[in-house]
Scaffold this motif. Structure first.
Motif, mmCIF file in Angstrom:
data_model
loop_
_atom_site.group_PDB
_atom_site.id
_atom_site.type_symbol
_atom_site.label_atom_id
_atom_site.label_comp_id
_atom_site.label_asym_id
_atom_site.label_seq_id
_atom_site.Cartn_x
_atom_site.Cartn_y
_atom_site.Cartn_z
ATOM 1 N N GLY A 24 0.920 -0.889 -0.200
ATOM 2 C CA GLY A 24 0.082 -0.154 0.499
ATOM 3 C C GLY A 24 0.744 1.060 -0.440
ATOM 4 N N LEU A 25 0.795 2.362 0.999
ATOM 5 C CA LEU A 25 0.964 3.896 0.582
ATOM 6 C C LEU A 25 2.319 3.352 1.151
ATOM 7 C CD1 LEU A 25 0.860 7.159 1.297
ATOM 8 C CD2 LEU A 25 0.559 6.031 3.080
ATOM 9 N N TYR A 26 2.920 2.457 2.017
ATOM 10 C CA TYR A 26 4.618 2.613 2.868
ATOM 11 C C TYR A 26 5.121 2.103 1.927
ATOM 12 C CZ TYR A 26 3.246 3.485 7.244
ATOM 13 O OH TYR A 26 2.254 4.429 8.218
ATOM 14 N N ARG A 27 4.964 1.247 0.919
ATOM 15 C CA ARG A 27 5.438 0.718 -0.124
ATOM 16 C C ARG A 27 5.899 1.515 -1.336
ATOM 17 N NH1 ARG A 27 5.572 -5.267 -2.527
ATOM 18 N NH2 ARG A 27 7.029 -5.667 -3.454
ATOM 19 N N ARG A 28 4.525 2.179 -0.803
ATOM 20 C CA ARG A 28 4.948 3.095 -2.851
ATOM 21 C C ARG A 28 5.311 4.423 -2.504
ATOM 22 N NH1 ARG A 28 -0.424 2.624 -3.107
ATOM 23 N NH2 ARG A 28 -1.423 4.483 -2.252
ATOM 24 N N LYS A 29 5.406 4.841 -0.927
ATOM 25 C CA LYS A 29 6.125 6.224 -0.421
ATOM 26 C C LYS A 29 8.369 5.061 -0.524
ATOM 27 C CE LYS A 29 5.150 8.797 2.152
ATOM 28 N NZ LYS A 29 4.357 9.297 3.912
ATOM 29 N N VAL A 271 7.981 12.703 16.480
ATOM 30 C CA VAL A 271 7.775 11.565 15.280
ATOM 31 C C VAL A 271 8.253 9.879 16.078
ATOM 32 C CG1 VAL A 271 8.696 10.578 13.494
ATOM 33 C CG2 VAL A 271 8.901 13.058 13.617
ATOM 34 N N ILE A 272 6.356 9.273 16.004
ATOM 35 C CA ILE A 272 6.745 8.322 16.451
ATOM 36 C C ILE A 272 5.701 6.980 15.687
ATOM 37 C CG2 ILE A 272 4.823 6.617 18.173
ATOM 38 C CD1 ILE A 272 4.232 9.283 19.312
ATOM 39 N N THR A 273 7.091 6.090 16.251
ATOM 40 C CA THR A 273 6.678 4.686 14.867
ATOM 41 C C THR A 273 6.432 3.855 15.987
ATOM 42 O OG1 THR A 273 8.469 5.030 13.646
ATOM 43 C CG2 THR A 273 8.027 3.059 13.764
ATOM 44 N N THR A 274 5.566 2.868 15.698
ATOM 45 C CA THR A 274 4.716 1.232 16.390
ATOM 46 C C THR A 274 5.484 0.405 16.005
ATOM 47 O OG1 THR A 274 2.865 1.201 14.861
ATOM 48 C CG2 THR A 274 2.340 3.105 16.604
ATOM 49 N N ILE A 275 5.418 -0.250 17.328
ATOM 50 C CA ILE A 275 7.124 -1.423 16.989
ATOM 51 C C ILE A 275 6.103 -2.440 16.878
ATOM 52 C CG2 ILE A 275 9.072 -2.841 17.575
ATOM 53 C CD1 ILE A 275 9.727 -0.344 18.889
ATOM 54 N N ASN A 276 5.292 -2.789 17.227
ATOM 55 C CA ASN A 276 4.231 -3.639 17.711
ATOM 56 C C ASN A 276 2.630 -4.093 16.764
ATOM 57 O OD1 ASN A 276 6.494 -5.524 18.884
ATOM 58 N ND2 ASN A 276 6.057 -4.905 20.443
ATOM 59 N N LYS A 277 2.503 -3.150 15.958
ATOM 60 C CA LYS A 277 1.276 -3.136 15.980
ATOM 61 C C LYS A 277 0.859 -3.785 14.865
ATOM 62 C CE LYS A 277 -2.004 0.367 16.852
ATOM 63 N NZ LYS A 277 -2.577 1.844 17.170
ATOM 64 N N GLU A 278 0.104 -4.400 14.943
ATOM 65 C CA GLU A 278 -0.387 -5.125 13.471
ATOM 66 C C GLU A 278 -1.796 -5.128 12.758
ATOM 67 O OE1 GLU A 278 -0.359 -10.097 14.812
ATOM 68 O OE2 GLU A 278 -2.208 -8.936 15.452
ATOM 69 N N ALA A 279 -2.450 -4.617 13.436
ATOM 70 C CA ALA A 279 -3.903 -3.756 12.119
ATOM 71 C C ALA A 279 -3.234 -2.160 11.978
ATOM 72 C CB ALA A 279 -5.102 -3.541 13.219
ATOM 73 N N PHE A 280 -2.760 -1.843 12.104
ATOM 74 C CA PHE A 280 -2.482 -0.161 12.257
ATOM 75 C C PHE A 280 -1.103 0.140 12.625
ATOM 76 C CE2 PHE A 280 -3.784 4.692 11.705
ATOM 77 C CZ PHE A 280 -4.179 4.656 10.651
ATOM 78 N N PRO A 281 0.183 -0.447 12.183
ATOM 79 C CA PRO A 281 1.508 0.455 11.806
ATOM 80 C C PRO A 281 0.979 1.883 11.717
ATOM 81 C CG PRO A 281 1.316 -1.463 10.467
ATOM 82 C CD PRO A 281 -0.243 -1.666 10.868
ATOM 83 N N LEU A 282 1.952 2.771 12.449
ATOM 84 C CA LEU A 282 2.464 3.888 12.143
ATOM 85 C C LEU A 282 3.982 4.172 11.467
ATOM 86 C CD1 LEU A 282 -0.032 5.707 12.984
ATOM 87 C CD2 LEU A 282 0.119 5.087 11.178
ATOM 88 N N ILE A 283 4.772 4.161 10.587
ATOM 89 C CA ILE A 283 5.827 4.532 10.318
ATOM 90 C C ILE A 283 6.389 5.969 10.177
ATOM 91 C CG2 ILE A 283 8.497 4.255 8.583
ATOM 92 C CD1 ILE A 283 7.060 1.481 10.082
#
Length: 415
Positions: A24-29, A271-283
């Motif tokens: 999705g979005l992350y791969r494109r970016k 700036v925050i990155t979620t390390i363990n979220k399954e459904a909605f990880p944010l980088i």
């Protein structure tokens, strides 16, 4: 590299592979930047990844950033949607379990125990706040009173009859409750010892005022619906920054204008990155919250970096005659003026395409016309000293400004 840094890097590498595989979005970016999961060999490599913004979340509405199959999702929360459509935040069962763990850890950091009676004065529903505290308090064995938001008289009789020891609310509503308790001489009939406040930027001065009015300890809480909800970070009794769970969150700060990484201790955007979220990880999610990261050891003995008190948000900043003005700066100035309550708002009008600011604040007691003018002059002087520019001031009578049951609306744009 320390063992903590190695563990963090492994977690970041894992979450990058996870979002890459969602196509999705992350791969494109990442492809646009020429960065691939196998390129992440260090924390510095990770910081080369593109940011995620609130606009990305809006553009992916409703579930374009879902990183698992939809049949794994057991819960859907949402942001308030005050600037458009809400942001949906899906959770798997493991996400819910992690949320409970993080929230319980935060409440222990604040000093909550199984002996406490915990009153949750936040709205239940799509907003994450109330349920996050509810989960955490139950997990550590406290007695939970899910009283919800508003209905002030009901909140007060519940506090008295159930002998509440801890409550959570927004800071502005806690101040309103404190005023009611003092006005009706309820303090001696209550068993309060602790308030955990968050959901909006606020100053230490407001916390001190609530502490003095109620004879309790006030603790600062931090969370974002997009990241998890409450449970991201919590102050301890040392009150020297908010502790966060390094196994679940990676924190960094950047210069809000250049977006270049800042060193720990430097003031900038969190700036925050979620390390363990399954459904909605944010980088590398740009929170717009302005703070710094503290590395000095905390006297409470807990290890790791901490988040300093959030001073405000990038999007709350006003530029008045070339000077950056944050509501928290105004609040700090008002707190030093004897005779004011800390209920206030900022009115912004545009004159010849230039913004003009008026601080509308409230006197603590009813004043004569001459008394009002004296208080206005004193307030104007303190604002000039704090901000470096002269600001228009209006003094309202006691208890005439709107009290908010949720987040306070500090900035009002007036035609």
């Amino acid at each position: 590299m320390s063992q903590v840094d190695k563990s963090t890097l492994i977690g970041l590498q894992k979450i990058v592979r996870q979002v890459w595989n969602t196509h999705g979005l992350y791969r494109r970016k990442m492809e646009q930047c020429g960065i691939f999961p196998e390129d992440i060999h260090s924390i510095d490599d990770f910081k080369k990844l593109p940011f995620t913004t609130k606009q990305d979340l809006r553009d992916s509405y409703p579930l374009g950033l879902l990183a698992c199959s939809q049949n794994q999702v057991v819960r859907l929360h949402a942001s308030s949607g005050t600037t458009g459509k809400p942001t949906f935040v899906p959770y798997t069962q493991r996400d819910i379990n992690d949320w409970k763990e993080c929230m319980a850890e935060c409440l222990k950091t604040a000093g909550v125990t199984s002996d406490d009676v915990f009153q949750i004065i936040l709205g239940y529903g799509l907003f994450t706040g109330a349920l996050g505290f509810h989960y955490g308090a139950e997990k550590i064995g406290a007695m939970v009173i899910p009283s919800g938001g508003g209905f002030t008289d009901r909140q007060l009789f519940l506090m008295e009859d159930a002998q509440t020891t801890v409550f959570t609310s927004t800071p502005s509503y806690a101040l309103y409750l404190a005023e009611k308790i003092v006005k009706h001489n309820l303090r001696s009939r209550l068993n309060l010892r602790l308030a955990i406040l968050g959901g909006e930027a606020w100053t230490e001065d407001m916390g001190h005022q609530i502490e003095e009015m109620l004879g309790i300890t006030v603790i600062n809480s931090y969370g974002l619906s997009e990241i998890m909800g409450p449970g991201v970070a919590m102050e301890c009794n040392a009150k020297n920054g908010m502790h966060f769970n390094h196994n679940h969150f990676f924190m960094e700060t950047i210069d809000a204008e250049s977006t270049q990484p800042l060193a720990d201790g430097e003031f900038g955007e969190l700036v925050i990155t979620t390390i363990n979220k399954e459904a909605f990880p944010l980088i590398r999610y740009r929170t717009r919250d302005l703070t710094s990261l503290i590395t000095e050891p905390c006297s409470c003995g807990r290890q790791g970096k901490r988040i300093a008190r959030v001073a405000g948000r990038n999007d709350d900043m006003l530029i008045i005659r070339g000077v950056n003005v944050f509501p928290s700066q105004v609040e700090a100035a008002l707190a030093s003026v004897k005779g004011l309550s800390l209920h206030y708002h900022l009115e912004v009008r545009h004159h010849k395409d230039m913004p003009e600011l008026t601080v509308v604040c409230e006197s603590a007691k009813l004043l004569s016309e001459s008394g009002r003018e004296q208080l206005k002059a004193k307030t104007s002087h303190h604002l000039k000293e704090k901000l470096g520019i002269r600001i228009n001031v209006q003094i309202a009578d006691p208890e005439t400004l709107v009290r908010n049951e949720g987040k306070a609306c500090r900035v009002m744009h007036v035609a």
